[in-house]
Every structure is written in structure tokens, then in C-alpha cells.
Enzyme design. Structure first.
Site, PDB file in Angstrom:
ATOM      1  N   LEU A 245      -8.625   3.480   2.084  1.00 50.02           N
ATOM      2  CA  LEU A 245      -8.868   2.740   4.012  1.00 50.02           C
ATOM      3  C   LEU A 245      -7.094   3.197   4.143  1.00 50.02           C
ATOM      4  O   LEU A 245      -6.083   2.657   3.197  1.00 50.02           O
ATOM      5  CB  LEU A 245      -9.202   1.289   3.589  1.00 50.02           C
ATOM      6  CG  LEU A 245     -10.640   1.009   2.308  1.00 50.02           C
ATOM      7  CD1 LEU A 245     -10.844  -0.083   2.362  1.00 50.02           C
ATOM      8  CD2 LEU A 245     -11.390   1.546   3.486  1.00 50.02           C
ATOM      9  N   ASP A 246      -7.616   3.957   5.429  1.00 50.46           N
ATOM     10  CA  ASP A 246      -5.993   4.218   6.277  1.00 50.46           C
ATOM     11  C   ASP A 246      -5.139   3.002   6.806  1.00 50.46           C
ATOM     12  O   ASP A 246      -5.633   1.816   7.108  1.00 50.46           O
ATOM     13  CB  ASP A 246      -5.932   5.045   6.770  1.00 50.46           C
ATOM     14  CG  ASP A 246      -5.110   5.586   7.741  1.00 50.46           C
ATOM     15  OD1 ASP A 246      -4.259   6.164   7.202  1.00 50.46           O
ATOM     16  OD2 ASP A 246      -4.477   5.173   9.093  1.00 50.46           O
ATOM     17  N   GLU A 283      -4.702   2.390   1.590  1.00 49.77           N
ATOM     18  CA  GLU A 283      -3.369   2.741   1.537  1.00 49.77           C
ATOM     19  C   GLU A 283      -2.139   1.637   2.506  1.00 49.77           C
ATOM     20  O   GLU A 283      -3.167   0.931   3.907  1.00 49.77           O
ATOM     21  CB  GLU A 283      -2.448   4.043   2.488  1.00 49.77           C
ATOM     22  CG  GLU A 283      -1.508   4.050   2.675  1.00 49.77           C
ATOM     23  CD  GLU A 283      -1.404   5.041   3.976  1.00 49.77           C
ATOM     24  OE1 GLU A 283      -0.405   5.503   3.986  1.00 49.77           O
ATOM     25  OE2 GLU A 283      -1.978   4.658   4.977  1.00 49.77           O
ATOM     26  N   HIS A 311       5.932   7.308  -5.565  1.00 52.25           N
ATOM     27  CA  HIS A 311       6.339   8.909  -4.941  1.00 52.25           C
ATOM     28  C   HIS A 311       7.868   8.740  -4.661  1.00 52.25           C
ATOM     29  O   HIS A 311       8.763   9.622  -4.982  1.00 52.25           O
ATOM     30  CB  HIS A 311       5.507   8.898  -3.864  1.00 52.25           C
ATOM     31  CG  HIS A 311       6.538  10.169  -2.982  1.00 52.25           C
ATOM     32  ND1 HIS A 311       7.496   9.729  -2.270  1.00 52.25           N
ATOM     33  CD2 HIS A 311       5.579  10.979  -2.853  1.00 52.25           C
ATOM     34  CE1 HIS A 311       7.369  10.611  -1.488  1.00 52.25           C
ATOM     35  NE2 HIS A 311       6.758  11.847  -2.120  1.00 52.25           N
ATOM     36  N   GLN A 379       3.427  12.137   3.014  1.00 52.94           N
ATOM     37  CA  GLN A 379       5.297  12.761   2.178  1.00 52.94           C
ATOM     38  C   GLN A 379       5.889  14.148   2.634  1.00 52.94           C
ATOM     39  O   GLN A 379       6.859  14.080   3.002  1.00 52.94           O
ATOM     40  CB  GLN A 379       5.479  12.533   1.141  1.00 52.94           C
ATOM     41  CG  GLN A 379       5.135  10.877   0.844  1.00 52.94           C
ATOM     42  CD  GLN A 379       5.892   9.812   1.423  1.00 52.94           C
ATOM     43  OE1 GLN A 379       7.421  10.261   2.025  1.00 52.94           O
ATOM     44  NE2 GLN A 379       5.441   8.315   1.515  1.00 52.94           N
TER      45      GLN A 379
END
Length: 594
Positions: A245-246, A283, A311, A379
Site C-alpha cells: 500500500l503506497d 509504506e 535503509h 531510494q
């Protein structure tokens, strides 16, 4: 029966194109009190149709169109998902726990850029050892190529990828090979071209925008159902195993039950009915564990969420970059904190945001509920030149990135080509047919990076077809020794992760991280540290300093994997600069070297 939700329409007609001469036939739809319009009309597979609103001349695509053969401005085509001959009746799904995700973009994963071409690469992914493939959005957008986040018809599969039937073939083929499929979906905004939904009804909020456009009106029950039914469509009609899910932080929801919780409840019900696990991964920029906490504990009950903090911490450790949102992650305890707790900002002050940010993840949350990665589409692609780690790091540091990624407590995710150190960039590309929109997109991209000090000549034009072409993987690189060695390391690491239970232990409280800071001429260099990451009896030893580093190990420990020359002598192991080793007691696989 044909039906469409159009509460703003005063009159609605179904327009059908009935022959090769493209002659059209209109049928009046009857209005119901709930904003729906209906007509007792049956469409055959492939029939072209659209809806004419009020006294307009042109027809609009069906908001729930399953197929757009002529693009998002053209008529819809009838598609019956139930007629596909599935062969996955024995498929029982895959849990995310213990899995490895491979994120990919259909249009650039293969030279042809289609779903059928992707099927030809599935055996490669099985051999690599991944368990889940995650596709960037495939919903219909205007133009030929795009990242997928400019979609305007969420129910249709982009025609240039092969359309919905090809999508079914891909999922069926993936299941035949034991691979689960996760589909990236976007419910926080609509693309800038071909969005006709506001002509039908209140899909968007007046005067409220997020980063990418007008906000979706989640106060409207029919709009919420439009989203939830779309999610269920992927899982039910296309046999997809999960959804990513963006940017859920951009969902503006003021209702008592958040749409994410409502979605999780409906998906859990479908999972119980189909007797296979169905995964929802969010996300989110919020660092809020509410998303993944059980509903009985006050959470939404989603399966997992991305950890951008993991990250950022690893990126700074590998590259030394500390600009922008990377600044806070130069802290000596950054890698330790994300290894132990998932989030770095868990209520701490974020200099990038100028305020405290995030909340701690409770110890009761299994580690695999956080998806962790050293590279992903955002990224990489949101860097000015779309450069991967492979374009700046030494081979030794690329190998260390692999070790950190695949021995992390979370669910590791790879970005396509990462596993062989692909030299091709992943750049931001669009193909808006409208000249003004294309020009605005390109100029906006250049202006964005000019504010950050980049030379405009170094920022690729997203509208230039060469930008799209450069972003394709070069599969010939796999045959070159400089890439084959890294690829073998990724395979070995995934196999080691599967063999050693410490690496998939969900209890993060058993993780211990020791950090040594190396002082150089510049002082405390964030990319020159030495890490010992203990995961139960197993230890991951990482040396990013310029000199060899020695570690004491327990009696009987063996080297399970090393990226450089590393031997245990008298209870001590020396790890060369820019390398890593994994050591553990002998009740595991034989030692391998990367």
C-alpha cells in the site's frame, strides 16, 4: 447488468461500439437513490463501451474498467476474469515470515517489458532463492511507460504490459514455481492525465492536496468501497497473495474506523475463506507501529510495513552520505538501534522534520513485520541521477550491503538487479503525451534538484525515451565475473538465511549490536565503523574501517560465510577492511565463501 456510481450525473448513457465501422449505440441507464445507475445490458468479452454523462458528446471510461485497449482516454473493454483456466488449485500461499521479497518494475525488468516476458525470468528468481515478487503498480496510466504511480484507472492492467489476461498468466506461472506475488497499489492520489472520476462523483476532497495531487475523499462510503473492492479484486480475481500500500501516511481519513483497518478486516475475511495467507504491507512515513499492531491491541492489523529508517542507517554506514534526511543517521548507534528496534526515530527529534518523530515498536511485534532493504525503487530513483549503490561503492562494500540486508531481523527486500550489482541506473521516467504536462514534469524535476545544488545538466529528462531505456536491466552482466561473484554471494546468503534459524528469529530482543568507531583525519566517520551484530548464537561481523578488525568468537565457532579472507585462530577472527563474515556454532550448514 451494467452499473456505475455517478451521484453527480443528471443523466447517464451506456455507449457501445458494435462493429468495425465504430458505430455507437447508446442505452439510457436508470438512476437509483444511492447514486448508482443501472441498465439490464450484457457485454461480451472485448466489447468496447463507455459512459456518457449528462449531455456530453464524448464517453468516459468505466471507473471500474478492467481493460483499456486504447489507453486511459479511450473506451473500456469488457473483461471476465472468471474465464481464465487457473492451474494453481493446489497453491496454499506463502507467509511473509521467513520470506525474501524481490521488488521489480515490469517495464524495465526485461528487454520487452511485458508480463509474459517476466514469466521467462521466474525460474531465475526461484534459483536466487526469493519467495515473493513485488510488482510496482501496473494499473492503467496515460502514456507508454511510467513508474506506475500516475495511474488513473485502478482496476485495469496497463495494456502495454499485456493487459489483465497476461497478468493472470504471470500469477499462475509464479504460483507454479512456488513464488508469491505482491502487487503495489496506490490509493492516496490519482495521476495527472486521464482522471475522469471527478466527473462521476465526489472521489476527491475539495481544496485538500497531498504531495502528489488532490486527496481522495475517504469520508464518502462509496469511495471507500471503491478502494476496498479494488484491493479484493487483485486478491480474489487475480489470485494475488498480497498488496503493498503506497504512502499510507497520505490517506486523509477522519472516520471512526480508519480505512486501513477496514481493509485489513475485509482481507482477513477473504483469507479465511480462501484458506491461504493474504498479506498487506504499508509504506508509511509515520514510524507508527499502530499499522501493524493487532486490532485487539488497538492497531489496524496490517501484516507489515516498510522501515525506511533501516535503509537510511545502512545507507549512511555504507556511503558516508549525511545530507538531508540522512543527517541524523550518522549517529554511532543508528545501525544498532534499527537492528534492535526497527525504527531509529521512535519519538526522537528529527532534524529533517524539525520535530520529534515516530513511536517505539513494542517488543511483542515480530521482527519480520518490518520490511528492510538497502535499495528500493524510491531510494534509487529519487536520487537526481538514479544511481544505484553499485555506481559508487567498492565491490567490498557492495558485498557488505548484501550481508547486512540478508542477515537483518526484518523481512529483507531486494530491488531488481541489486543481486548482481547492476550498473544500469534506475531513473525517474514518464511518457506524458501532453506536451505541456511533459514539459512541466521535466522542469519540475530539474528545479527540485537545482534547489539541492545539482547541476541541471546532470538531471535526466524524465520525458526523454533514453531515460526509460537506460533504466532497463542488462542481463548480459550476469555472465561477467565482476557481477557473477556478487550474484553468488546473494544466493549463498539467502540459502544461509533459510538454513540458520537465528536469521529468521522474530524476537528482536535477542539481537545485540556492538559498534566501534574508527577515528580518521576527519574525525568520527560514519562509513568507517566496525559492527558486531549478535543474533542469538550467530554473529555477523562487519568491518567498514580502513584497517583489519579482530573479533573474539565462542568455542567451536565456524565461519559460515565470509566476503573476504577470514579464519578463526585461537578463538579470534580477523576481518579485512570493507568485508564481513558470519560465524556461529557448528550445528548449521557448512562454511561457504562469497
Amino acid at each position: 447488468m451494467i452499473e456505475v456510481w455517478a451521484p453527480w450525473a443528471q443523466r447517464l448513457r451506456l455507449r457501445r461500439w458494435t462493429d468495425a465501422a465504430a458505430s455507437a449505440h447508446d442505452t439510457e441507464l436508470a438512476s437509483a437513490s444511492d447514486g448508482w445507475w443501472r441498465a439490464d445490458v450484457a457485454l461480451a468479452e472485448g466489447d468496447r463501451y463507455g459512459f456518457v454523462i449528462d449531455d456530453a458528446d464524448e464517453a468516459r471510461p468505466d471507473p471500474r474498467s478492467r481493460r483499456q485497449p486504447d489507453g486511459v482516454h479511450g473506451p473500456s473493454a469488457a473483461f471476465d476474469a472468471s474465464t481464465f483456466a487457473w492451474t494453481d488449485a493446489a497453491w496454499t500461499g506463502r507467509s511473509l515470515a521467513g520470506g525474501v521479497i524481490y521488488e521489480l518494475h515490469v517495464g524495465t525488468m526485461t528487454p520487452d517489458g511485458t508480463l509474459d516476458a517476466l514469466i521467462e525470468r521466474l525460474d531465475y528468481l526461484v534459483d536466487l532463492g526469493v519467495t515473493h515478487i513485488e510488482l510496482l503498480p501496473v494499473n492503467a496510466f496515460n502514456g507508454l511507460w511510467n513508474w506506475g504511480y500516475d495511474g488513473v484507472l485502478w482496476y485495469a492492467v496497463h495494456e502495454q504490459y499485456g493487459g489483465p489476461r497476461a497478468y493472470q498468466r504471470l500469477v499462475d506461472a509464479a504460483h507454479a514455481r512456488g513464488l508469491a506475488v505482491i502487487q503495489d497499489v496506490v490509493y492516496n492520489h490519482l495521476g495527472p492525465s486521464g482522471n475522469y472520476l471527478p466527473e462521476f462523483g465526489p472521489y476527491l476532497r475539495d481544496g485538500q492536496r497531498n504531495t502528489w495531487g488532490d486527496s481522495i475523499d475517504l469520508d464518502e462510503p462509496a469511495v471507500r468501497e471503491y478502494i476496498i473492492e479494488n484491493a479484493l479484486m487483485w486478491l480474489r480475481d487475480f489470485h494475488v497473495d498480497g498488496l503493498r500500500l503506497d504512502a499510507v501516511h497520505a490517506l486523509h481519513d477522519e472516520q471512526p474506523v480508519h480505512i486501513l483497518q477496514e481493509l485489513a478486516e475485509r482481507v482477513d475475511a477473504l483469507s479465511a475463506h480462501q484458506q491461504r495467507p493474504l498479506t498487506l504491507i504499508a509504506e508509511s512515513d509515520l514510524n507508527d507501529p499502530t499499522l501493524i499492531l493487532p486490532r485487539e491491541a488497538g492497531g489496524y492489523g496490517l501484516t507489515a510495513q516498510w522501515s525506511d529508517d533501516w535503509h537510511h542507517a545502512v545507507h549512511v554506514a555504507l556511503t558516508g552520505e549525511t545530507a538531508g534526511y540522512y543527517e541524523d543517521f550518522a549517529a554511532a548507534d543508528a545501525v544498532a538501534k534499527v537492528t534492535r528496534g526497527g525504527f531509529f526515530h521512535d519519538g526522537t527529534f528529527s532534524s529533517f522534520r524539525g520535530r520529534p518523530h515516530g513511536r517505539p515498536v513494542p517488543d511483542t511485534v515480530p521482527a519480520w513485520r518490518l520490511v528492510t532493504f538497502a535499495q528500493d525503487h524510491d531510494q534509487i530513483g529519487n536520487r537526481a541521477a538514479g544511481d544505484r549503490l553499485s555506481q559508487t561503492l567498492s565491490p567490498g562494500r557492495l558485498a557488505v550491503a548484501a550481508v547486512l540486508t540478508l542477515t537483518a531481523p526484518g523481512t529483507p527486500m531486494l530491488f531488481m538487479g541489486e543481486e548482481w550489482g547492476a550498473s544500469t541506473p534506475w531513473q525517474f521516467f514518464t511518457s506524458h503525451p501532453e506536451p505541456e504536462l511533459g514539459r512541466a514534469t521535466a522542469e519540475g524535476r530539474i528545479a527540485e534538484f537545482a534547489r539541492m545544488g545539482w547541476d541541471p545538466d546532470q538531471v535526466p529528462d524524465p520525458q526523454d525515451p533514453a531515460t526509460f531505456e537506460r533504466s532497463h536491466l542488462d542481463w548480459a552482466e550476469l555472465d561477467r565475473p565482476s557481477h557473477a561473484g556478487l550474484h553468488a554471494l546473494y544466493r549463498d546468503l539467502i540459502a544461509l538465511r533459510r538454513a540458520r534459524p537465528e536469521l529468521t528469529d522474530p524476537d528482536s530482543s535477542r539481537n545485540r549490536v556492538t559498534v566501534e568507531v574508527s577515528a580518521d583525519s576527519a574525525g568520527n566517520a560514519p562509513d568507517a565503523r566496525v559492527y558486531r551484530i549478535d543474533r542469538g548464537a550467530l554473529a555477523v561481523l562487519v568491518n567498514l574501517s580502513p584497517e583489519p578488525a579482530s573479533f573474539a568468537v565462542g568455542p567451536g565457532h565456524e565461519v559460515l560465510l565470509a566476503t573476504g579472507e577470514a579464519r578463526i585462530v585461537d578463538g579470534e577472527i580477523t576481518v579485512p577492511s570493507e568485508s564481513a563474515a558470519v560465524v556461529a556454532p557448528p550445528e548449521g550448514p557448512e562454511a561457504v565463501s562469497g
